[in-house]
Design a protein around this motif. Structure first.
Motif, PDB file in Angstrom:
ATOM      1  N   GLY A 158       2.034  15.940 -51.289  1.00 49.50           N
ATOM      2  CA  GLY A 158       1.880  15.310 -52.591  1.00 49.50           C
ATOM      3  C   GLY A 158       2.277  16.220 -53.736  1.00 49.50           C
ATOM      4  N   ASN A 159       2.539  15.622 -54.885  1.00 46.22           N
ATOM      5  CA  ASN A 159       2.978  16.339 -56.078  1.00 46.22           C
ATOM      6  C   ASN A 159       2.551  15.517 -57.278  1.00 46.22           C
ATOM      7  N   PRO A 160       2.096  16.142 -58.386  1.00 44.80           N
ATOM      8  CA  PRO A 160       1.667  15.356 -59.546  1.00 44.80           C
ATOM      9  C   PRO A 160       2.812  14.687 -60.295  1.00 44.80           C
ATOM     10  N   LEU A 161       4.066  15.023 -59.925  1.00 47.73           N
ATOM     11  CA  LEU A 161       5.220  14.417 -60.578  1.00 47.73           C
ATOM     12  C   LEU A 161       5.982  13.541 -59.595  1.00 47.73           C
ATOM     13  N   CYS A 162       6.582  12.463 -60.107  1.00 39.81           N
ATOM     14  CA  CYS A 162       7.418  11.608 -59.265  1.00 39.81           C
ATOM     15  C   CYS A 162       8.694  12.371 -58.895  1.00 39.81           C
ATOM     16  N   GLN A 163       9.450  11.845 -57.954  1.00 36.66           N
ATOM     17  CA  GLN A 163      10.651  12.532 -57.506  1.00 36.66           C
ATOM     18  C   GLN A 163      11.656  12.700 -58.646  1.00 36.66           C
ATOM     19  N   GLN A 166      10.363  15.818 -60.735  1.00 34.74           N
ATOM     20  CA  GLN A 166      10.079  17.083 -60.059  1.00 34.74           C
ATOM     21  C   GLN A 166      11.048  18.186 -60.471  1.00 34.74           C
ATOM     22  N   ALA A 167      12.264  17.841 -60.864  1.00 32.65           N
ATOM     23  CA  ALA A 167      13.234  18.846 -61.294  1.00 32.65           C
ATOM     24  C   ALA A 167      12.779  19.552 -62.569  1.00 32.65           C
ATOM     25  N   LEU A 168      11.917  18.933 -63.366  1.00 31.74           N
ATOM     26  CA  LEU A 168      11.413  19.535 -64.598  1.00 31.74           C
ATOM     27  C   LEU A 168      10.339  20.593 -64.345  1.00 31.74           C
ATOM     28  N   PRO A 193       8.562  18.855 -74.526  1.00 33.89           N
ATOM     29  CA  PRO A 193       7.646  17.716 -74.562  1.00 33.89           C
ATOM     30  C   PRO A 193       7.748  16.907 -73.272  1.00 33.89           C
ATOM     31  N   LEU A 194       6.621  16.390 -72.831  1.00 30.64           N
ATOM     32  CA  LEU A 194       6.575  15.625 -71.581  1.00 30.64           C
ATOM     33  C   LEU A 194       6.897  14.164 -71.878  1.00 30.64           C
ATOM     34  N   THR A 195       8.167  13.897 -72.101  1.00 28.48           N
ATOM     35  CA  THR A 195       8.602  12.521 -72.357  1.00 28.48           C
ATOM     36  C   THR A 195       9.547  12.098 -71.261  1.00 28.48           C
TER      37      THR A 195
END
Length: 67
Positions: free
Chosen positions: A39-44, A47-49, A63-65
């Motif tokens: 699992g990862n808190p970010l979608c695929q 995830q590159a960010l 910014p997390l946009t």
């Protein structure tokens, strides 16, 4: 019948992920493999960010946009 267990090293697309491992991406709130093995808190898509966000100090972080 039991749910399949995700491989420990892979973050699966939501349609392949057992329902108990689904959650929302921390950036865009899309369904993703957030919990359990791999699992990862970010979608695929986001995830590159992650490496860029971890390197910058909080005051300078991008910014997390959604992109």
């Amino acid at each position: 019948m039991t749910s399949p267990v995700a491989p420990a090293s892979r973050n699966l697309p939501p349609q392949m992920c057992p329902p108990e491992f689904l959650g929302q991406c921390a950036i865009c709130q899309a369904d993703c493999h957030r919990y359990g093995p791999g699992g990862n808190p970010l979608c695929q898509k986001h995830q590159a960010l992650a490496p860029a966000l971890q390197k910058k100090p909080a005051a300078e972080a991008a910014p997390l946009t959604p992109a």
